[in-house]
Write a protein that holds these residues in place. Structure first.
Motif, PDB file in Angstrom:
ATOM      1  N   MET A   1       1.309  -1.264   0.118  1.00  0.00           N
ATOM      2  CA  MET A   1      -0.468   0.460  -0.526  1.00  0.00           C
ATOM      3  C   MET A   1       0.860   1.425   0.017  1.00  0.00           C
ATOM      4  O   MET A   1       1.818   1.315   0.555  1.00  0.00           O
ATOM      5  N   ALA A   2       0.585   2.228  -1.031  1.00  0.00           N
ATOM      6  CA  ALA A   2       1.144   3.373  -0.914  1.00  0.00           C
ATOM      7  C   ALA A   2       0.842   3.957   0.234  1.00  0.00           C
ATOM      8  O   ALA A   2       0.223   4.507   0.671  1.00  0.00           O
ATOM      9  N   GLN A   3       1.875   5.164   0.778  1.00  0.00           N
ATOM     10  CA  GLN A   3       1.995   5.814   2.352  1.00  0.00           C
ATOM     11  C   GLN A   3       1.961   6.958   1.287  1.00  0.00           C
ATOM     12  O   GLN A   3       2.195   7.469   0.484  1.00  0.00           O
ATOM     13  N   VAL A   4       0.507   7.850   2.308  1.00  0.00           N
ATOM     14  CA  VAL A   4       0.061   9.299   2.529  1.00  0.00           C
ATOM     15  C   VAL A   4       0.866  10.375   2.861  1.00  0.00           C
ATOM     16  O   VAL A   4       1.047   9.623   4.428  1.00  0.00           O
ATOM     17  N   SER A   5       1.896  10.959   2.959  1.00  0.00           N
ATOM     18  CA  SER A   5       2.356  11.976   3.867  1.00  0.00           C
ATOM     19  C   SER A   5       1.639  13.128   3.670  1.00  0.00           C
ATOM     20  O   SER A   5       0.931  13.721   3.066  1.00  0.00           O
ATOM     21  N   ILE A   6       1.582  13.617   5.440  1.00  0.00           N
ATOM     22  CA  ILE A   6       0.562  15.026   5.322  1.00  0.00           C
ATOM     23  C   ILE A   6       1.622  15.356   6.253  1.00  0.00           C
ATOM     24  O   ILE A   6       2.427  15.270   7.827  1.00  0.00           O
ATOM     25  N   VAL A   7       2.052  17.067   6.221  1.00  0.00           N
ATOM     26  CA  VAL A   7       2.774  17.786   6.695  1.00  0.00           C
ATOM     27  C   VAL A   7       2.340  18.682   7.202  1.00  0.00           C
ATOM     28  O   VAL A   7       1.892  20.203   6.438  1.00  0.00           O
ATOM     29  N   ARG A   8       1.784  19.104   8.546  1.00  0.00           N
ATOM     30  CA  ARG A   8       0.952  20.361   9.241  1.00  0.00           C
ATOM     31  C   ARG A   8       1.893  21.228   8.975  1.00  0.00           C
ATOM     32  O   ARG A   8       2.521  21.589   8.754  1.00  0.00           O
ATOM     33  N   PRO A   9       1.400  22.318   9.771  1.00  0.00           N
ATOM     34  CA  PRO A   9       1.562  23.675   9.847  1.00  0.00           C
ATOM     35  C   PRO A   9       2.878  23.788  10.592  1.00  0.00           C
ATOM     36  O   PRO A   9       2.048  22.824  11.738  1.00  0.00           O
ATOM     37  N   GLY A  10       4.072  24.029  10.949  1.00  0.00           N
ATOM     38  CA  GLY A  10       5.319  24.293  11.683  1.00  0.00           C
ATOM     39  C   GLY A  10       5.549  23.155  11.785  1.00  0.00           C
ATOM     40  O   GLY A  10       6.478  22.929  12.262  1.00  0.00           O
ATOM     41  N   GLU A  11       5.179  21.730  10.377  1.00  0.00           N
ATOM     42  CA  GLU A  11       6.126  20.674  10.563  1.00  0.00           C
ATOM     43  C   GLU A  11       6.921  20.448   9.262  1.00  0.00           C
ATOM     44  O   GLU A  11       6.973  21.023   8.908  1.00  0.00           O
ATOM     45  N   GLY A  12       7.936  20.105   8.714  1.00  0.00           N
ATOM     46  CA  GLY A  12       8.920  19.843   7.788  1.00  0.00           C
ATOM     47  C   GLY A  12       9.810  20.502   8.427  1.00  0.00           C
ATOM     48  O   GLY A  12      10.001  20.158   9.758  1.00  0.00           O
ATOM     49  N   GLU A  13      11.251  20.076   7.680  1.00  0.00           N
ATOM     50  CA  GLU A  13      12.200  20.342   8.168  1.00  0.00           C
ATOM     51  C   GLU A  13      12.392  21.349   7.813  1.00  0.00           C
ATOM     52  O   GLU A  13      12.695  22.003   6.333  1.00  0.00           O
ATOM     53  N   LEU A  14      12.862  22.414   8.791  1.00  0.00           N
ATOM     54  CA  LEU A  14      13.602  23.797   8.545  1.00  0.00           C
ATOM     55  C   LEU A  14      14.444  24.272   7.922  1.00  0.00           C
ATOM     56  O   LEU A  14      15.708  23.784   9.389  1.00  0.00           O
ATOM     57  N   ILE A  15      15.232  24.853   7.184  1.00  0.00           N
ATOM     58  CA  ILE A  15      15.899  25.247   6.842  1.00  0.00           C
ATOM     59  C   ILE A  15      16.777  26.254   6.106  1.00  0.00           C
ATOM     60  O   ILE A  15      16.219  27.247   6.112  1.00  0.00           O
ATOM     61  N   ALA A  16      17.292  27.378   7.392  1.00  0.00           N
ATOM     62  CA  ALA A  16      17.035  28.280   7.222  1.00  0.00           C
ATOM     63  C   ALA A  16      18.898  28.905   6.625  1.00  0.00           C
ATOM     64  O   ALA A  16      20.065  27.729   6.823  1.00  0.00           O
ATOM     65  N   SER A  17      18.729  29.784   5.332  1.00  0.00           N
ATOM     66  CA  SER A  17      20.009  29.550   4.537  1.00  0.00           C
ATOM     67  C   SER A  17      20.180  31.450   4.256  1.00  0.00           C
ATOM     68  O   SER A  17      20.045  31.921   2.938  1.00  0.00           O
ATOM     69  N   GLY A  18      20.613  31.373   5.304  1.00  0.00           N
ATOM     70  CA  GLY A  18      21.333  33.124   4.997  1.00  0.00           C
ATOM     71  C   GLY A  18      20.048  33.894   5.547  1.00  0.00           C
ATOM     72  O   GLY A  18      19.234  32.926   7.124  1.00  0.00           O
ATOM     73  N   PRO A  19      19.342  34.802   5.674  1.00  0.00           N
ATOM     74  CA  PRO A  19      18.193  35.770   5.705  1.00  0.00           C
ATOM     75  C   PRO A  19      16.622  34.978   5.468  1.00  0.00           C
ATOM     76  O   PRO A  19      15.752  34.604   6.388  1.00  0.00           O
ATOM     77  N   SER A  20      17.028  34.238   4.275  1.00  0.00           N
ATOM     78  CA  SER A  20      15.827  33.296   3.903  1.00  0.00           C
ATOM     79  C   SER A  20      16.172  32.277   4.494  1.00  0.00           C
ATOM     80  O   SER A  20      16.296  31.326   5.016  1.00  0.00           O
ATOM     81  N   GLN A  21      14.419  31.740   4.204  1.00  0.00           N
ATOM     82  CA  GLN A  21      14.451  30.204   5.181  1.00  0.00           C
ATOM     83  C   GLN A  21      14.089  29.369   4.076  1.00  0.00           C
ATOM     84  O   GLN A  21      12.657  29.880   3.403  1.00  0.00           O
ATOM     85  N   ILE A  22      13.777  28.130   4.132  1.00  0.00           N
ATOM     86  CA  ILE A  22      13.068  27.024   3.847  1.00  0.00           C
ATOM     87  C   ILE A  22      12.358  26.065   4.220  1.00  0.00           C
ATOM     88  O   ILE A  22      13.279  25.674   5.161  1.00  0.00           O
ATOM     89  N   ARG A  23      11.141  25.922   4.330  1.00  0.00           N
ATOM     90  CA  ARG A  23      10.894  24.618   5.186  1.00  0.00           C
ATOM     91  C   ARG A  23      10.118  23.298   4.386  1.00  0.00           C
ATOM     92  O   ARG A  23       9.820  23.337   2.690  1.00  0.00           O
ATOM     93  N   ILE A  24      11.342  22.450   4.323  1.00  0.00           N
ATOM     94  CA  ILE A  24      11.335  21.608   2.995  1.00  0.00           C
ATOM     95  C   ILE A  24       9.483  20.621   3.390  1.00  0.00           C
ATOM     96  O   ILE A  24       9.312  19.816   4.572  1.00  0.00           O
ATOM     97  N   LEU A  25       8.970  20.597   2.474  1.00  0.00           N
ATOM     98  CA  LEU A  25       7.324  19.833   2.530  1.00  0.00           C
ATOM     99  C   LEU A  25       7.157  18.660   1.875  1.00  0.00           C
ATOM    100  O   LEU A  25       6.214  17.642   2.013  1.00  0.00           O
ATOM    101  N   GLU A  26       8.246  18.093   0.899  1.00  0.00           N
ATOM    102  CA  GLU A  26       8.009  16.609   0.568  1.00  0.00           C
ATOM    103  C   GLU A  26       9.855  16.183   0.244  1.00  0.00           C
ATOM    104  O   GLU A  26      10.395  18.129  -0.800  1.00  0.00           O
TER     105      GLU A  26
END
Length: 153
Positions: A1-26
């Protein structure tokens, strides 16, 4: 069975790269590496990375809020919420936030290989190195990316 991924607000990997930031959702682990997705937050009046082009992946940018200036070669395009930008391999590009409010974008990487770039960039910044063309170029090479303002032949 295929797994479904759900990323809620505040979840995911947070990466700051300088002044900007990226939250990895997938990070590609749920898509057999076909797709990576991140939420990028760019503070007001923040320049983006040096203009560059990718050889092995497409990038997509959906502006959720704020104003983003995309530079494609020599052309600037200021866009707002609801705008979608597709950057295919070989197209030079960068982005910045020229506005007074934070800009938020949903960014796609097809395939997902550029997610690891953001992890490497975070490690570089945390080691105390500045984000410059010179320090970023060696990392870009690992991901078939090069600084350029010209379209690939």
């Amino acid at each position: 069975m295929a797994q479904v991924s759900i990323v809620r607000p505040g979840e995911g990997e947070l990466i700051a790269s300088g002044p900007s930031q990226i939250r990895i959702l997938e990070d590609g682990s749920n898509t057999a590496r076909r797709l990576g997705i991140g939420e990028v937050v760019i503070p007001p009046h923040t320049p983006g990375p040096p203009q560059h082009r990718h050889a092995q992946h497409d990038e997509g940018f959906y502006v959720l809020s704020g104003t983003v200036r995309f530079t494609i070669g020599v052309d600037d395009h200021e866009v707002g919420a609801g705008t979608w930008v597709t950057v295919p391999p070989g197209a030079p590009h960068t982005f910045a936030n020229p506005g007074d409010d934070p800009a938020v974008m949903l960014t796609t990487f097809t395939p997902d290989l550029y997610v690891q770039y953001f992890r490497d960039l975070k490690a570089m910044v945390e080691s105390g190195q500045p984000m410059t063309r010179e320090t970023m170029t060696p990392i870009w090479k690992n991901y078939a990316t090069e600084p350029s303002t010209e379209f690939a032949p």
